[in-house]
Design a protein around this motif. Structure first.
Motif, mmCIF file in Angstrom:
data_model
loop_
_atom_site.group_PDB
_atom_site.id
_atom_site.type_symbol
_atom_site.label_atom_id
_atom_site.label_comp_id
_atom_site.label_asym_id
_atom_site.label_seq_id
_atom_site.Cartn_x
_atom_site.Cartn_y
_atom_site.Cartn_z
ATOM 1 N N GLN A 1 0.859 -1.286 0.044
ATOM 2 C CA GLN A 1 0.103 0.049 0.149
ATOM 3 C C GLN A 1 0.954 1.346 0.032
ATOM 4 O O GLN A 1 0.553 2.230 -0.790
ATOM 5 N N ARG A 2 1.856 1.236 0.823
ATOM 6 C CA ARG A 2 2.860 2.471 0.864
ATOM 7 C C ARG A 2 3.509 2.645 -0.526
ATOM 8 O O ARG A 2 3.743 3.755 -0.856
ATOM 9 N N LEU A 3 3.709 1.610 -1.401
ATOM 10 C CA LEU A 3 4.307 1.649 -2.759
ATOM 11 C C LEU A 3 3.329 2.219 -3.670
ATOM 12 O O LEU A 3 3.678 3.079 -4.558
ATOM 13 N N ILE A 4 2.073 1.790 -3.431
ATOM 14 C CA ILE A 4 1.297 2.229 -4.434
ATOM 15 C C ILE A 4 0.475 3.540 -4.110
ATOM 16 O O ILE A 4 0.130 4.405 -5.319
ATOM 17 N N GLN A 5 -0.031 3.678 -3.080
ATOM 18 C CA GLN A 5 -0.721 4.837 -2.799
ATOM 19 C C GLN A 5 0.026 6.027 -2.697
ATOM 20 O O GLN A 5 1.374 6.236 -2.137
ATOM 21 N N ALA A 6 -0.459 7.384 -3.126
ATOM 22 C CA ALA A 6 0.474 8.629 -3.089
ATOM 23 C C ALA A 6 0.345 9.016 -1.579
ATOM 24 O O ALA A 6 1.226 9.555 -1.216
#
Length: 468
Positions: free
Chosen positions: A350-355
């Protein structure tokens, strides 16, 4: 968490060459029509295996939700689609996949900076893999939604091609940007309004703009008022069985004490995964109530808890959600790294994908009443500002929504993968767009047949489905 296909030591030209060479491995046109072989697996069996470790009393709820429509079935059948995609050619151009990028997982919500943003929501299945798997998951879902709303074949294909074109063009934009500019990019309300103002269909643009404006008027306290109530003990979670069942409620009172102890340990373990300043913030709250929560369609059978914490008084709330995390349905198809904690996999993905990820995002491990260890990921129970209903949209509004989702997915992939390589693979023509439109139609056909297979399994008694 390792994501392949990117090296800072390579020049832009070398990265582009990698993307163009990927066409040898998987041509753009090979992503077209999907046709399963005669020895294809039994889709009901795939779902039965997946649910074997879930809470048995919740599995019928999941089945009942999936049987509402082909789109509802699709939402719960990520494992089926992963098994279908596994044997197909892939580009090898890796990103951090959402893993379940169907259209209903793109939502409006508030960022930690209190800005309204459009982003991907559900990350239960996140896993490194080829970028096109997310694109196929999104676009097949758009076709299925279009069919449920009576769109013609040409209208469905227009929606998909618009979505993929938006993805392709935004990836190309990211390929030209500096690395930090890519990382900081987000789909906030200002960008959304510019896109809506430039929409070809002005009526669809105005409808979407009104939804954005309306979303800004909703606050987290409104969600707090809806989900809780005042009691003699103070503010507590409002029961709504079977969807929300507080531990103090008679339905679950038999095991409430021990279960509450376990969940308090979940909170304590989760707190240790937060950065020091977030742990400091969390310590300003105390846990006052816990309830079991039935979530979504795909996750309806997993264990999920709503945790109510209060600060200085009853009007100072923090609502957290602790959700069980199991191995991604993509893992069996893609191999690669295994994870010592599936909650950590979800959080890192999630931290990689979400801005802009939730400031309270964390994970933990706990032993349940049955003695089995389980992984959890924890986040705030978001005050969703807007949840799209693509199956109710007309052709122009669905087309606009598809474009927004395609562009948002491109931003997510550019953060974790190599936009230069992906852009070079896609090229400037619409060859990939047309292939994905063909795939969307054929996979929507496949999804309808699998939906009927689940209905037949429910009628025969092979599975149990709750009446909703």
């Amino acid at each position: 968490m390792t994501v392949p296909n990117f090296s800072a030591a390579l020049s832009t030209a070398e990265r582009a060459a990698i993307g163009r060479h990927a066409r040898v491995r998987a041509s753009r046109s090979c992503h077209g029509w999907f046709e399963a072989g005669p020895d294809r697996f039994d889709p009901v069996e795939v779902m039965e295996r997946q649910s074997a470790s879930w809470a048995p009393e919740l599995v019928p709820v999941r089945h009942g939700r999936m049987l509402q429509s082909p789109l509802c079935f699709y939402r719960g059948a990520a494992a089926v689609m992963a098994a279908d995609l596994g044997p197909t050619p892939n580009t090898g151009l890796g990103v951090q996949l959402c893993g379940d990028a169907h259209p209903l997982n793109f939502r409006l919500f508030v960022s930690p900076e209190r800005h309204l943003v459009l982003d991907i929501d559900d990350f239960d299945e996140t896993f490194p893999g080829p970028f096109e798997w997310d694109v196929k998951r999104l676009t097949a879902g758009l076709v299925i939604a279009g069919r449920e709303n009576g769109l013609s074949l040409s209208q469905q294909n227009r929606v998909v091609r618009s979505c993929v074109r938006a993805y392709r063009e935004r990836i190309r934009d990211f390929a030209r940007m500096r690395t930090l500019d890519v990382w900081y990019a987000q789909d906030d309300v200002d960008r959304l309004r510019r896109l809506l103002a430039s929409a070809t269909d002005k009526d669809a643009g105005r409808q979407a703009a009104r939804a954005v404006t309306s979303a800004r008027t909703r606050t987290h306290l409104q969600a707090f008022e809806k989900l809780t109530r005042t009691t003699v003990e103070g503010r507590r979670i409002t029961p709504d069985p079977p969807l929300i069942t507080p531990l103090r409620d008679p339905v679950s009172a038999s095991s409430g004490d021990e279960e509450e102890k376990m969940l308090r340990l979940v909170v304590e373990g989760y707190a240790r995964t937060l950065p020091p300043e977030r742990r400091h913030l969390l310590r300003r709250y105390h846990l006052v109530d816990i309830a079991r929560k039935v979530v979504g369609v795909a996750g309806a059978g997993t264990r999920c808890w709503m945790l109510l914490l209060l600060g200085g008084n009853d009007d100072d709330p923090l609502l957290l959600q602790a959700k069980e995390a199991q191995e991604s349905v993509l893992a069996a198809q893609l191999g690669g790294d295994r994870y010592d904690n599936q909650g950590r996999r979800v959080v890192n993905g999630q931290r990689l994908i979400q801005a802009t990820s939730d400031i309270f995002l964390g994970w933990t491990h706990a032993v349940g009443l049955d003695g089995k260890g389980r992984d959890f990921h924890v986040r705030q129970l978001h005050e969703w500002k807007g949840v799209a209903r693509p199956e109710t949209m007309g052709p122009d509004l669905l087309n606009l929504f598809g474009r927004l989702c395609g562009a948002s997915l491109a931003r997510a992939h550019a953060r974790s993968g190599d936009p230069v390589a992906i852009a070079a693979y896609l090229g400037g023509s619409d060859r990939f767009d047309r292939a994905i439109a063909e795939f969307g139609q054929s996979y929507a056909d496949r999804n309808e047949r699998d939906f009927e297979a689940l209905r037949a399994a429910a009628r025969s008694g092979r599975i149990t489905a709750a009446e909703l």
